[in-house]
Design a protein around this motif. Sequence first.
Motif, PDB file in Angstrom:
ATOM      1  N   LEU A  85       0.818  -1.211   0.000  1.00 31.91           N
ATOM      2  CA  LEU A  85       0.000   0.000   0.000  1.00 31.91           C
ATOM      3  C   LEU A  85       0.849   1.256   0.000  1.00 31.91           C
ATOM      4  N   LYS A  86       0.323   2.274  -0.672  1.00 31.75           N
ATOM      5  CA  LYS A  86       0.988   3.556  -0.803  1.00 31.75           C
ATOM      6  C   LYS A  86       0.085   4.637  -0.208  1.00 31.75           C
ATOM      7  N   PRO A  87       0.667   5.761   0.202  1.00 32.97           N
ATOM      8  CA  PRO A  87      -0.174   6.843   0.729  1.00 32.97           C
ATOM      9  C   PRO A  87      -1.255   7.285  -0.263  1.00 32.97           C
ATOM     10  N   GLU A  88      -0.973   7.203  -1.547  1.00 29.27           N
ATOM     11  CA  GLU A  88      -1.963   7.613  -2.546  1.00 29.27           C
ATOM     12  C   GLU A  88      -3.116   6.630  -2.673  1.00 29.27           C
ATOM     13  N   ASP A  89      -3.051   5.495  -1.982  1.00 29.28           N
ATOM     14  CA  ASP A  89      -4.181   4.579  -1.937  1.00 29.28           C
ATOM     15  C   ASP A  89      -5.201   4.998  -0.872  1.00 29.28           C
ATOM     16  N   THR A  90      -4.864   6.009  -0.103  1.00 25.82           N
ATOM     17  CA  THR A  90      -5.789   6.493   0.923  1.00 25.82           C
ATOM     18  C   THR A  90      -7.080   6.989   0.287  1.00 25.82           C
ATOM     19  N   ALA A  91      -8.194   6.430   0.742  1.00 27.66           N
ATOM     20  CA  ALA A  91      -9.495   6.764   0.173  1.00 27.66           C
ATOM     21  C   ALA A  91     -10.582   6.025   0.930  1.00 27.66           C
ATOM     22  N   VAL A  92     -11.806   6.393   0.639  1.00 31.56           N
ATOM     23  CA  VAL A  92     -12.945   5.573   1.046  1.00 31.56           C
ATOM     24  C   VAL A  92     -13.167   4.557  -0.075  1.00 31.56           C
ATOM     25  N   TYR A  93     -13.221   3.299   0.285  1.00 31.30           N
ATOM     26  CA  TYR A  93     -13.389   2.221  -0.683  1.00 31.30           C
ATOM     27  C   TYR A  93     -14.833   1.731  -0.659  1.00 31.30           C
ATOM     28  N   TYR A  94     -15.406   1.638  -1.858  1.00 33.43           N
ATOM     29  CA  TYR A  94     -16.789   1.224  -2.004  1.00 33.43           C
ATOM     30  C   TYR A  94     -16.878  -0.078  -2.791  1.00 33.43           C
ATOM     31  N   CYS A  95     -17.758  -0.921  -2.343  1.00 34.40           N
ATOM     32  CA  CYS A  95     -18.105  -2.133  -3.060  1.00 34.40           C
ATOM     33  C   CYS A  95     -19.367  -1.855  -3.881  1.00 34.40           C
ATOM     34  N   ALA A  96     -19.441  -2.454  -5.067  1.00 36.40           N
ATOM     35  CA  ALA A  96     -20.612  -2.238  -5.923  1.00 36.40           C
ATOM     36  C   ALA A  96     -20.947  -3.521  -6.674  1.00 36.40           C
TER      37      ALA A  96
END
Length: 118
Positions: A85-96
């Motif tokens: 993992l990288k800092p730029e992977d920081t996010a809210v992750y959504y399943c769809a």
Amino acid sequence: QVQLVESGGGLVQAGGSLRLSCAASGRTFSSYTMGWFRQAPGKEREFVIAITWSGRTVYTDAVKGRFTVSRDNTKNTVYLQMNSLKPEDTAVYYCAAKNRDSGGYDYWGQGTQVTVSS
């Protein structure tokens, strides 16, 4: 109607790993394409990776070689394994979830926060 519930998010150091899970309700889970999206602060939501009903996977180049997606149709669950993992992977992750004949994703989860510290 399909309900999706993500779990497994959290804080991790750069280079670490996390596994997200998305549990789905409904009896037709195996027929859906399941996707993962993410939205970082101040940015638009973007596609990350998906697995079709047949098991084929597609992903964005930014996660190639680091993220994998899998599904367990007996548990109505899809998983997102995130490595290196990288800092730029920081996010809210959504399943769809997307019906086989649908042009877009029909159902969305509430999201789970992933924060990667440097």
